[in-house]
Design a protein around this motif. Structure first.
Motif, short mmCIF file in Angstrom:
data_model
loop_
_atom_site.label_atom_id
_atom_site.label_comp_id
_atom_site.label_asym_id
_atom_site.label_seq_id
_atom_site.Cartn_x
_atom_site.Cartn_y
_atom_site.Cartn_z
N GLY A 1 -12.61 7.48 43.27
CA GLY A 1 -11.21 7.75 43.83
C GLY A 1 -11.83 9.08 44.79
O GLY A 1 -10.74 8.82 45.31
N ALA A 2 -12.92 9.58 44.91
CA ALA A 2 -13.06 10.71 45.62
C ALA A 2 -12.45 10.76 47.36
O ALA A 2 -11.99 10.63 47.99
CB ALA A 2 -13.63 11.50 45.75
N SER A 3 -13.32 9.18 47.24
CA SER A 3 -13.65 8.74 49.12
C SER A 3 -12.58 6.96 49.05
O SER A 3 -12.56 6.81 49.83
CB SER A 3 -15.23 8.21 49.44
OG SER A 3 -15.28 7.88 50.64
N ASP A 4 -12.52 6.84 47.46
CA ASP A 4 -12.35 5.20 48.30
C ASP A 4 -10.97 4.99 46.96
O ASP A 4 -11.28 5.01 45.21
CB ASP A 4 -13.10 4.12 47.11
CG ASP A 4 -12.32 2.94 47.84
OD1 ASP A 4 -11.45 2.85 48.21
OD2 ASP A 4 -12.59 1.92 47.43
N ASP A 5 -9.79 6.30 47.24
CA ASP A 5 -9.21 5.73 48.08
C ASP A 5 -8.18 6.91 48.05
O ASP A 5 -7.92 7.62 49.50
CB ASP A 5 -8.10 4.73 48.67
CG ASP A 5 -7.61 4.63 50.01
OD1 ASP A 5 -8.66 4.99 50.97
OD2 ASP A 5 -7.00 4.39 50.45
N LYS A 6 -8.64 7.73 47.70
CA LYS A 6 -7.18 9.09 47.07
C LYS A 6 -7.97 9.80 47.87
O LYS A 6 -6.96 10.59 48.63
CB LYS A 6 -7.52 9.57 45.64
CG LYS A 6 -6.86 8.44 44.22
CD LYS A 6 -6.96 8.31 43.09
CE LYS A 6 -6.66 8.31 42.31
NZ LYS A 6 -6.91 8.71 40.98
N GLY A 7 -8.88 10.65 47.98
CA GLY A 7 -8.90 11.69 49.14
C GLY A 7 -8.87 10.82 50.88
O GLY A 7 -8.42 11.61 50.72
N GLN A 8 -8.91 10.07 51.25
CA GLN A 8 -8.61 9.26 52.02
C GLN A 8 -6.78 8.97 52.26
O GLN A 8 -6.36 9.67 53.59
CB GLN A 8 -9.04 7.98 52.23
CG GLN A 8 -10.42 7.67 52.51
CD GLN A 8 -10.80 8.09 53.66
OE1 GLN A 8 -10.79 8.60 54.61
NE2 GLN A 8 -11.96 6.56 54.11
N ALA B 1 -14.28 8.30 55.62
CA ALA B 1 -15.66 7.82 54.71
C ALA B 1 -17.24 8.20 54.86
O ALA B 1 -17.29 7.64 56.71
CB ALA B 1 -15.46 6.98 54.25
N LYS B 2 -18.19 8.74 54.90
CA LYS B 2 -19.60 7.83 55.28
C LYS B 2 -19.90 6.93 54.31
O LYS B 2 -19.46 7.25 53.36
CB LYS B 2 -20.17 9.70 54.97
CG LYS B 2 -19.63 10.74 55.68
CD LYS B 2 -20.84 11.26 55.50
CE LYS B 2 -20.46 12.73 57.13
NZ LYS B 2 -21.32 13.82 56.56
N ASP B 3 -20.79 6.22 55.00
CA ASP B 3 -21.92 5.58 54.45
C ASP B 3 -22.30 5.22 52.88
O ASP B 3 -23.06 5.02 52.00
CB ASP B 3 -23.54 5.01 55.44
CG ASP B 3 -22.59 3.98 55.81
OD1 ASP B 3 -21.71 3.81 55.80
OD2 ASP B 3 -22.97 3.92 57.59
#
Length: 459
Positions: free
Chosen positions: A121-128, A425-427
């Motif tokens: 969840g760091a990138s998808d989506d809590k960090g965002q 986010a990054k790829d």
């Protein structure tokens, strides 16, 4: 009145470590929406967000649905009104053995390219989603309020198909409708170029099973006179594309248009290399429609892809069986005005029309959503582009999206709103995969970006 943005950015810089601490708290909650064993965890994540948004100064509440709860919050004042959407649920962590550590015990890892937040969840989506919450926090701290009216909608079922979302939007349409929706569930064009997604492909999923004899047969005894469903299925699927890479289903291209010339010209400026893109996955030759660029194939052209095949004996060793049935899963990425339900009918009719005697077919649908196209003439798009360009030091690009984000289409069709999709986010963030990460720099610059965007929107 002087612009408060520089002072707000200073606050964000000074508070970076505490912002990371808050994100870590949310990441520790294993809110896996698809697993009933984690229903209480999804509820806990919703409660955490309600408490955090209330602390920031929003009027926040948890709303019950037939599944996991929604979080709705309201704040700010002014003529402009935006709706921000994110989701607090996460994907399962399997295979756990491939994680370097507990996926719900977040940590900062040092890498050659800088520190990253490592957790599910760091990138998808809590960090965002927390980049937006933190931006609102510092607007409130510096000025006493938000620069415009803000409604927040956080969903808890995005990773399992959003079964409660459409009914919730329909029931709460008046409360949730704003001038425009902001969605932070996307990424940069590359490591340093921010992006605003203006088109999203739709999706149509089909599963077909062709049946022949009433049981599996010995290929030595029956091979030849008996029909083989696997041969029938592969022959039909082999006709799905012509020699130019175009889909042959009748009417498939109805509603497919060309991007505006200015958009296509902007894509050229991105210097996208199809060969380099394919080289990253061990390929070298484009296989789509002849005469189309790589970005056209990814962003503005529809596709038909075979996602899975099964028939006969597939275990170890060898078995000379003539299978009684053969199954395939096929997906279509849609663009423009393609009608997914009409295409479903056309595809099924096309298959049925090619069946030989003694063969029958059954179908199972796996969802359908139309494509989405944003009208970038809305001034909030140019305000967002300017804010991102200021923060990242390079002009933000208007790009297409090869995947599907159904929420954007729902906001358009149910709430009548355009959507600004921009994320950080990054790829290589490995979303949905083991060792998911989110760059610390991207989290920090994401907060700064939203602070700038809110200011530009209000202005």
């Amino acid at each position: 009145m002087s612009d408060p943005t520089p002072a707000i950015l200073d606050r964000i810089d000074a508070d970076q470590s505490r912002a990371l601490d808050r994100l870590m708290e949310l990441l520790r909650i294993p809110s896996i929406s698809t697993d009933p064993a984690h229903a209480d965890d999804c509820d806990t994540a919703a409660d955490w967000l309600v408490a955090e948004l209330s602390h920031v100064g929003f009027d926040a509440s948890k709303r019950a649905t037939s599944g996991h709860p929604m979080v709705v919050a309201h704040g700010g004042k002014g003529d402009r009104h935006v709706l921000f959407y994110g989701h607090y649920d996460v994907q399962p962590v399997d295979p756990l053995s491939q994680w370097d550590h507990n996926p719900f015990d977040p940590r900062i890892d040092q890498t050659p390219r800088g520190p990253v937040i490592r957790a599910r969840g760091a990138s998808d989506d809590k960090g965002q989603l927390m980049t937006f919450v933190e931006a609102c926090r510092h607007w409130k701290a510096e000025t006493g309020d938000l620069p415009c009216r803000v409604t927040i909608l956080f969903e808890g079922e995005e990773e399992c198909g959003s079964p409660s979302l459409v009914p919730f939007l329909e029931t709460n349409k008046e409360e949730l409708t704003a001038e425009i929706a902001l969605i932070c569930d996307s990424g940069l064009y590359d490591d340093r170029v921010p992006a605003i997604i203006t088109t999203l492909r739709g999706l149509l999923g089909e599963e077909l099973t062709i049946k022949g004899p009433d049981r599996d047969l010995h290929s030595g005894i029956y091979g030849g006179p008996a029909i083989n469903p696997a041969r029938v299925l592969t022959r039909i699927l082999g006709r799905l594309h012509d020699e130019q890479g175009r889909v042959t289903v009748p009417g498939f291209y109805d509603g497919v248009g060309e991007p505006p010339s200015q958009v296509k010209e902007g894509w050229k400026q991105l210097n996208f290399s199809t060969e380099a893109f394919l080289g990253e996955v061990g390929l070298s030759h484009p296989a789509g429609e002849v005469g189309r660029s790589g970005l056209e194939m990814l962003w503005s052209r529809p596709t038909a892809e075979i996602n899975g095949l099964s028939s006969g004996y597939t275990g170890d060793g060898f078995k000379t069986v003539l299978p009684s049935k053969a199954t395939a899963k096929v997906s279509f990425r849609l663009v423009g005005g393609q009608d997914p339900q009409r295409l479903r009918t056309a595809f099924r009719d096309w298959v049925i029309g090619q069946l030989p005697p003694d063969c029958h077919v059954s179908f199972q649908d796996h969802g359908a959503a139309p494509a989405s196209a944003m009208q970038i003439s809305n001034p909030i798009f140019s305000a967002t582009q300017l804010a991102l360009t200021e923060e990242w030091g390079t002009e933000a690009a208007y790009v297409g999206g090869g995947g599907s984000i159904p929420i954007a289409g729902y906001f358009q069709s149910i709430l009548g709103m355009e959507c600004v999709l921009t994320g950080f986010a990054k790829d290589d963030d490995a979303i949905h995969s083991p060792n998911e990460k989110y760059d610390v720099e991207n989290f920090h610059k994401g907060v700064r970006s939203w602070a700038r965007i809110l200011g530009r929107i209000a202005a």
